[in-house]
Design a protein around this motif. Structure first.
Motif, PDB file in Angstrom:
ATOM      1  N   ASN A   1     -40.639 -38.109 -24.310  1.00 45.05           N
ATOM      2  CA  ASN A   1     -40.627 -39.478 -23.805  1.00 45.05           C
ATOM      3  C   ASN A   1     -41.523 -39.577 -22.575  1.00 45.05           C
ATOM      4  O   ASN A   1     -41.155 -39.095 -21.501  1.00 45.05           O
ATOM      5  CB  ASN A   1     -39.190 -39.888 -23.466  1.00 45.05           C
ATOM      6  CG  ASN A   1     -39.065 -41.340 -23.075  1.00 45.05           C
ATOM      7  OD1 ASN A   1     -39.794 -41.830 -22.223  1.00 45.05           O
ATOM      8  ND2 ASN A   1     -38.124 -42.027 -23.691  1.00 45.05           N
TER       9      ASN A   1
ATOM     10  N   TYR B   1     -39.646 -38.465 -13.979  1.00 47.29           N
ATOM     11  CA  TYR B   1     -39.281 -37.117 -13.535  1.00 47.29           C
ATOM     12  C   TYR B   1     -40.301 -36.584 -12.525  1.00 47.29           C
ATOM     13  O   TYR B   1     -39.926 -36.029 -11.483  1.00 47.29           O
ATOM     14  CB  TYR B   1     -39.158 -36.177 -14.734  1.00 47.29           C
ATOM     15  CG  TYR B   1     -38.834 -34.761 -14.329  1.00 47.29           C
ATOM     16  CD1 TYR B   1     -37.556 -34.410 -13.908  1.00 47.29           C
ATOM     17  CD2 TYR B   1     -39.820 -33.771 -14.342  1.00 47.29           C
ATOM     18  CE1 TYR B   1     -37.263 -33.113 -13.522  1.00 47.29           C
ATOM     19  CE2 TYR B   1     -39.525 -32.469 -13.953  1.00 47.29           C
ATOM     20  CZ  TYR B   1     -38.253 -32.151 -13.547  1.00 47.29           C
ATOM     21  OH  TYR B   1     -37.968 -30.869 -13.145  1.00 47.29           O
TER      22      TYR B   1
ATOM     23  N   LYS C   1     -39.869 -33.300 -21.428  1.00 45.41           N
ATOM     24  CA  LYS C   1     -39.927 -34.755 -21.287  1.00 45.41           C
ATOM     25  C   LYS C   1     -41.285 -35.297 -21.729  1.00 45.41           C
ATOM     26  O   LYS C   1     -41.362 -36.359 -22.325  1.00 45.41           O
ATOM     27  CB  LYS C   1     -39.614 -35.175 -19.846  1.00 45.41           C
ATOM     28  CG  LYS C   1     -38.149 -35.025 -19.504  1.00 45.41           C
ATOM     29  CD  LYS C   1     -37.837 -35.566 -18.133  1.00 45.41           C
ATOM     30  CE  LYS C   1     -36.383 -35.408 -17.771  1.00 45.41           C
ATOM     31  NZ  LYS C   1     -35.460 -36.101 -18.632  1.00 45.41           N
TER      32      LYS C   1
ATOM     33  N   GLU D   1     -39.867 -41.058 -19.327  1.00 48.50           N
ATOM     34  CA  GLU D   1     -39.000 -40.127 -18.615  1.00 48.50           C
ATOM     35  C   GLU D   1     -39.815 -39.063 -17.892  1.00 48.50           C
ATOM     36  O   GLU D   1     -39.458 -38.631 -16.797  1.00 48.50           O
ATOM     37  CB  GLU D   1     -38.009 -39.475 -19.580  1.00 48.50           C
ATOM     38  CG  GLU D   1     -36.938 -40.425 -20.067  1.00 48.50           C
ATOM     39  CD  GLU D   1     -35.955 -39.775 -21.018  1.00 48.50           C
ATOM     40  OE1 GLU D   1     -35.972 -38.526 -21.152  1.00 48.50           O
ATOM     41  OE2 GLU D   1     -35.163 -40.512 -21.621  1.00 48.50           O
ATOM     42  N   TYR D   2     -40.901 -38.643 -18.494  1.00 52.43           N
ATOM     43  CA  TYR D   2     -41.790 -37.660 -17.880  1.00 52.43           C
ATOM     44  C   TYR D   2     -42.362 -38.206 -16.569  1.00 52.43           C
ATOM     45  O   TYR D   2     -42.347 -37.519 -15.540  1.00 52.43           O
ATOM     46  CB  TYR D   2     -42.910 -37.320 -18.866  1.00 52.43           C
ATOM     47  CG  TYR D   2     -44.036 -36.484 -18.320  1.00 52.43           C
ATOM     48  CD1 TYR D   2     -43.853 -35.132 -18.034  1.00 52.43           C
ATOM     49  CD2 TYR D   2     -45.300 -37.036 -18.128  1.00 52.43           C
ATOM     50  CE1 TYR D   2     -44.900 -34.356 -17.562  1.00 52.43           C
ATOM     51  CE2 TYR D   2     -46.347 -36.259 -17.657  1.00 52.43           C
ATOM     52  CZ  TYR D   2     -46.149 -34.926 -17.373  1.00 52.43           C
ATOM     53  OH  TYR D   2     -47.188 -34.159 -16.895  1.00 52.43           O
TER      54      TYR D   2
END
Length: 184
Positions: free
Chosen positions: A11, A18, A7, A14-15
């Protein structure tokens, strides 16, 4: 760990989301190495020789949360610094010719920002506020409450803005675009 690494490359938004989810999972598991192993590592198809590396990664995040006084709530400084970097990019895109598409997406979001500020509470920047709203929407979806109007609005207005910002961030980080090319 492997998901986070992928991730991070693909992106940044998104990282960040997450890692926030990992923080909450670690809290729910009360930072117990045994619970982390049995719930987050053992069920996955991870080679036996790599399982300890994954456990260490989770426990490193747990240690950061503890060291930063965020055992009960809050996010590790690493993600907050990334959001600050993204906010700096946001500010530049609001001025640079390269930010034209971003500005048009952001303009659609602007009328919703006052209500978002009231609902989401304190944030250091509008970019952090957007991340908090996206994370809340994600949690609502996980809990099966994803059909609520606030969640739908969040996804409709905030997601495109953060997706565009993350895309530009990634391209700039990889050297694929020059934000200042039109100014030269």
């Amino acid at each position: 760990m492997d998901i986070a690494q992928a991730k991070r490359k693909e992106n940044i938004a998104e990282y960040i989301l997450y890692l926030w989810q990992v923080e909450d999972l670690l809290r729910a598991l009360q930072f117990s190495p045994e619970a982390v192993y049995s719930q987050l590592i053992a069920p996955r198809e991870i080679p036996e020789e790599q399982r300890h590396v994954f456990l260490l990664w989770y426990m490193d995040i747990a240690n950061l949360l503890h060291e930063e006084g965020k055992d009960e709530k809050g996010h590790i400084n690493h993600t907050l610094h990334l959001i600050a970097d993204m906010h700096d990019l946001h500010l530049r895109l609001m001025q640079l010719p390269a930010g034209e598409r971003y500005r048009s997406l952001r303009a659609r979001l602007e009328p919703h920002m006052p209500a978002l500020r009231q609902l989401a509470g304190e944030a250091s920047s509008d970019t952090e506020l957007c991340f908090r709203a996206l994370y809340a929407a994600m949690l609502y979806r996980i809990k099966g409450q994803g059909d609520k109007a606030a969640v739908s609005d969040t996804i409709e207005y905030i997601s495109p803005v953060i997706a565009e910002l993350a895309d530009i961030y990634g391209k700039a980080e990889r050297g694929e675009i020059d934000l200042y090319a039109d100014e030269k």
